[in-house]
Design a protein around this motif. Structure first.
Motif, PDB file in Angstrom:
ATOM      1  N   ARG A  29       0.840  -1.211   0.000  1.00 48.53           N
ATOM      2  CA  ARG A  29       0.000   0.000   0.000  1.00 48.53           C
ATOM      3  C   ARG A  29       0.867   1.251   0.000  1.00 48.53           C
ATOM      4  O   ARG A  29       0.626   2.199  -0.755  1.00 48.53           O
ATOM      5  CB  ARG A  29      -0.918   0.002   1.226  1.00 48.53           C
ATOM      6  N   CYS A  43     -11.342  -1.420  -2.127  1.00 51.98           N
ATOM      7  CA  CYS A  43     -11.717  -2.808  -1.812  1.00 51.98           C
ATOM      8  C   CYS A  43     -13.216  -2.955  -1.584  1.00 51.98           C
ATOM      9  O   CYS A  43     -13.696  -4.053  -1.319  1.00 51.98           O
ATOM     10  CB  CYS A  43     -10.963  -3.291  -0.572  1.00 51.98           C
ATOM     11  N   ILE A  54      -8.722  -1.446   7.001  1.00 51.43           N
ATOM     12  CA  ILE A  54      -7.360  -1.698   6.497  1.00 51.43           C
ATOM     13  C   ILE A  54      -6.366  -1.688   7.655  1.00 51.43           C
ATOM     14  O   ILE A  54      -5.457  -2.533   7.713  1.00 51.43           O
ATOM     15  CB  ILE A  54      -6.963  -0.674   5.408  1.00 51.43           C
ATOM     16  N   ILE A  68     -12.247 -10.565   0.014  1.00 50.66           N
ATOM     17  CA  ILE A  68     -11.612  -9.285   0.336  1.00 50.66           C
ATOM     18  C   ILE A  68     -10.141  -9.321  -0.062  1.00 50.66           C
ATOM     19  O   ILE A  68      -9.606  -8.348  -0.602  1.00 50.66           O
ATOM     20  CB  ILE A  68     -11.774  -8.957   1.832  1.00 50.66           C
ATOM     21  N   ASP A  71      -9.959  -8.798  -3.737  1.00 55.17           N
ATOM     22  CA  ASP A  71     -10.216  -7.384  -4.036  1.00 55.17           C
ATOM     23  C   ASP A  71      -8.989  -6.533  -3.699  1.00 55.17           C
ATOM     24  O   ASP A  71      -8.642  -5.601  -4.428  1.00 55.17           O
ATOM     25  CB  ASP A  71     -11.428  -6.869  -3.248  1.00 55.17           C
ATOM     26  N   MET A  72      -8.334  -6.866  -2.593  1.00 60.54           N
ATOM     27  CA  MET A  72      -7.156  -6.125  -2.168  1.00 60.54           C
ATOM     28  C   MET A  72      -6.015  -6.309  -3.168  1.00 60.54           C
ATOM     29  O   MET A  72      -5.321  -5.349  -3.516  1.00 60.54           O
ATOM     30  CB  MET A  72      -6.736  -6.586  -0.774  1.00 60.54           C
ATOM     31  N   CYS A  73      -5.811  -7.538  -3.632  1.00 53.98           N
ATOM     32  CA  CYS A  73      -4.766  -7.805  -4.629  1.00 53.98           C
ATOM     33  C   CYS A  73      -5.040  -7.020  -5.907  1.00 53.98           C
ATOM     34  O   CYS A  73      -4.122  -6.449  -6.499  1.00 53.98           O
ATOM     35  CB  CYS A  73      -4.681  -9.294  -4.935  1.00 53.98           C
ATOM     36  N   ASN A  74      -6.321  -6.986  -6.329  1.00 55.89           N
ATOM     37  CA  ASN A  74      -6.685  -6.226  -7.525  1.00 55.89           C
ATOM     38  C   ASN A  74      -6.423  -4.738  -7.324  1.00 55.89           C
ATOM     39  O   ASN A  74      -5.878  -4.062  -8.194  1.00 55.89           O
ATOM     40  CB  ASN A  74      -8.159  -6.447  -7.894  1.00 55.89           C
ATOM     41  N   ALA A  75      -6.824  -4.224  -6.169  1.00 55.45           N
ATOM     42  CA  ALA A  75      -6.631  -2.801  -5.888  1.00 55.45           C
ATOM     43  C   ALA A  75      -5.148  -2.439  -5.827  1.00 55.45           C
ATOM     44  O   ALA A  75      -4.751  -1.361  -6.272  1.00 55.45           O
ATOM     45  CB  ALA A  75      -7.322  -2.434  -4.572  1.00 55.45           C
ATOM     46  N   ARG A 174      -9.372   3.606 -10.516  1.00 55.65           N
ATOM     47  CA  ARG A 174      -8.679   3.779  -9.242  1.00 55.65           C
ATOM     48  C   ARG A 174      -8.381   5.247  -8.974  1.00 55.65           C
ATOM     49  O   ARG A 174      -8.591   5.749  -7.876  1.00 55.65           O
ATOM     50  CB  ARG A 174      -7.354   3.014  -9.242  1.00 55.65           C
TER      51      ARG A 174
END
Length: 199
Positions: A29, A43, A54, A68, A71-75, A174
């Motif tokens: 991050r 996410c 987070i 989740i 989603d976090m990996c994608n974000a 994003r």
């Protein structure tokens, strides 16, 4: 020596291993220059709770469910394998990880004149990965400056360059979400200021 510092840090209260899931989330991050709130909103968390959620994951207070985590990996623009708990500071965990690699990938110890080394069977698929890793490593040779260190670290988390699979649309989405988060924060700050003045 860094490992000595890490062992000393292990003794302190509230210490979190850099190999833990939470610390990996935090590291990536920060490399992406996202706030906790920005990542949380990306996410799918509500604006009011995004940063709290987070923070809980980063401190390993909670473990994200599979959806989740995806989603976090994608974000974050990383492969799903990048966010696994791998606390290699624990010698026992490290040794068992090597034993698993022996069982599944033909890893074995080899003694040479100048020390001990690890070697994979010649037909192991790991050798293809090692070739790619070597090229990646050569692209950012040591010693690295801060900027190259960040690039190399992101390169590892993005392996096998899954960031290139993120569409331009996703990247724009994003950025739009980040801008929306900043605008909402300004509105919240303005409302809070008005409420304080009204008291």
């Amino acid at each position: 020596m860094d490992w000595i510092k890490q062992i000393i840090e292990c003794k302190k209260e509230n210490w979190v291993s850099p190999g833990s899931l939470g610390q990996k989330i935090k590291k990536i991050r920060m490399l992406r220059k996202y706030t906790q709130k920005e990542l949380g909103v990306m996410c799918g968390f509500s604006f009011s709770s995004a940063d709290v959620r987070i923070a809980q994951y980063e401190k390993n207070k909670k473990i994200p469910r599979e959806k989740i985590l995806k989603d976090m990996c994608n974000a974050l623009g990383v492969g799903e394998g990048a966010l696994i708990h791998a606390d290699m500071l624990s010698y026992q965990e490290m040794f068992y990880a090597l034993f698993d690699m022996e069982d599944f990938h033909g890893l074995r110890p080899v003694k040479k004149e100048d020390g001990y080394y690890l070697k994979f069977d010649s037909d192991s698929i790991i050798n293809d990965f090692l070739e790619k890793w070597y090229k990646m490593y050569q692209k950012y040779p040591s010693p690295r400056g801060d900027d190259d260190e960040e690039k190399y670290t992101l390169c590892r988390y993005e392996y096998p360059n899954q960031i290139t699979e993120v569409s331009q649309y996703e990247l724009l989405k994003r950025k739009a979400l980040q801008a929306e988060i900043k605008n909402l924060q300004v509105k919240i700050d303005t409302l809070e200021k008005k409420n304080k003045e009204g008291d």
